[in-house]
Design an enzyme around this catalytic site. Sequence first.
Site, PDB file in Angstrom:
ATOM      1  N   GLY A 109       0.762  -1.242   0.000  1.00 27.26           N
ATOM      2  CA  GLY A 109       0.000   0.000   0.000  1.00 27.26           C
ATOM      3  C   GLY A 109       0.787   1.283   0.000  1.00 27.26           C
TER       4      GLY A 109
ATOM      5  N   ASP B 127      -5.322   2.903  10.696  1.00 26.86           N
ATOM      6  CA  ASP B 127      -6.703   2.940  11.184  1.00 26.86           C
ATOM      7  C   ASP B 127      -6.780   2.221  12.523  1.00 26.86           C
ATOM      8  OD1 ASP B 127      -6.562   0.369  10.074  1.00 26.86           O
ATOM      9  OD2 ASP B 127      -8.166   0.693   8.658  1.00 26.86           O
TER      10      ASP B 127
ATOM     11  N   LYS C 224      -7.002   7.370  10.274  1.00 23.59           N
ATOM     12  CA  LYS C 224      -8.434   7.167  10.526  1.00 23.59           C
ATOM     13  C   LYS C 224      -8.597   6.878  12.028  1.00 23.59           C
ATOM     14  CE  LYS C 224     -10.584   4.603   7.397  1.00 23.59           C
ATOM     15  NZ  LYS C 224     -11.217   3.430   6.732  1.00 23.59           N
TER      16      LYS C 224
ATOM     17  N   PHE D 243     -14.362   3.964   3.516  1.00 22.85           N
ATOM     18  CA  PHE D 243     -13.484   3.122   2.716  1.00 22.85           C
ATOM     19  C   PHE D 243     -12.846   3.978   1.637  1.00 22.85           C
ATOM     20  CE2 PHE D 243     -12.787   0.190  -0.890  1.00 22.85           C
ATOM     21  CZ  PHE D 243     -11.826  -0.607  -0.302  1.00 22.85           C
TER      22      PHE D 243
ATOM     23  N   ARG E 287      -4.644   0.765  -7.211  1.00 22.30           N
ATOM     24  CA  ARG E 287      -3.505   1.403  -6.543  1.00 22.30           C
ATOM     25  C   ARG E 287      -2.908   2.527  -7.381  1.00 22.30           C
ATOM     26  NH1 ARG E 287      -1.877  -1.657  -2.065  1.00 22.30           N
ATOM     27  NH2 ARG E 287      -2.362  -3.879  -2.198  1.00 22.30           N
TER      28      ARG E 287
END
Length: 174
Positions: free
Chosen positions: A41, A100, A128, A149, A162
Amino acid sequence: MKREKILFSDEQIRERVKELGKQISDDYRDTTPLVVSLLRGSFVFAADLVRAMDIDLEIDFMTTASYGHSEVSSGNVQVLSDIRAQVEGRDVIIVDDIIDTGNTMLAIRDYLLEKNPKSIKSCVVLDKPSRREANIDADYVAFTIPDVFIVGYGLNYGDIKRNIPYIYTYVDEA
């Protein structure tokens, strides 16, 4: 029917990454930090971030997994591939796409602490905080978001999206 709602444009992201690069460069001016990008990510963010830094640095990568194809973290953090760089005595900056629950960041921080770094800090594109389970916060944050999301700028939807240069969410069409 759902449609995209852009949360952060590519221009907003570029500007914020430039600011973070300067801030981190100023904080690490007299050192050569080890930047550890958590794959997959953070690869887009990490590449942009290190190019925005005007100091000597080393970059390495760890592959971690906690989401699979789900929209929420499983809470089970796995190290799929480890870094090769020497950590002992180094200033380490963990770079990830999002914090998150905090479980991944906490697990990786604790994992790297066992390698005796001089210091460890973290930098993320998105925070988050409403989803936080672990007692950890990122040291450098590009943007704080509500519990939605998100997709794009390295963040995936399944195995795709991505490569989208901005960050968006899906909203129901009226």
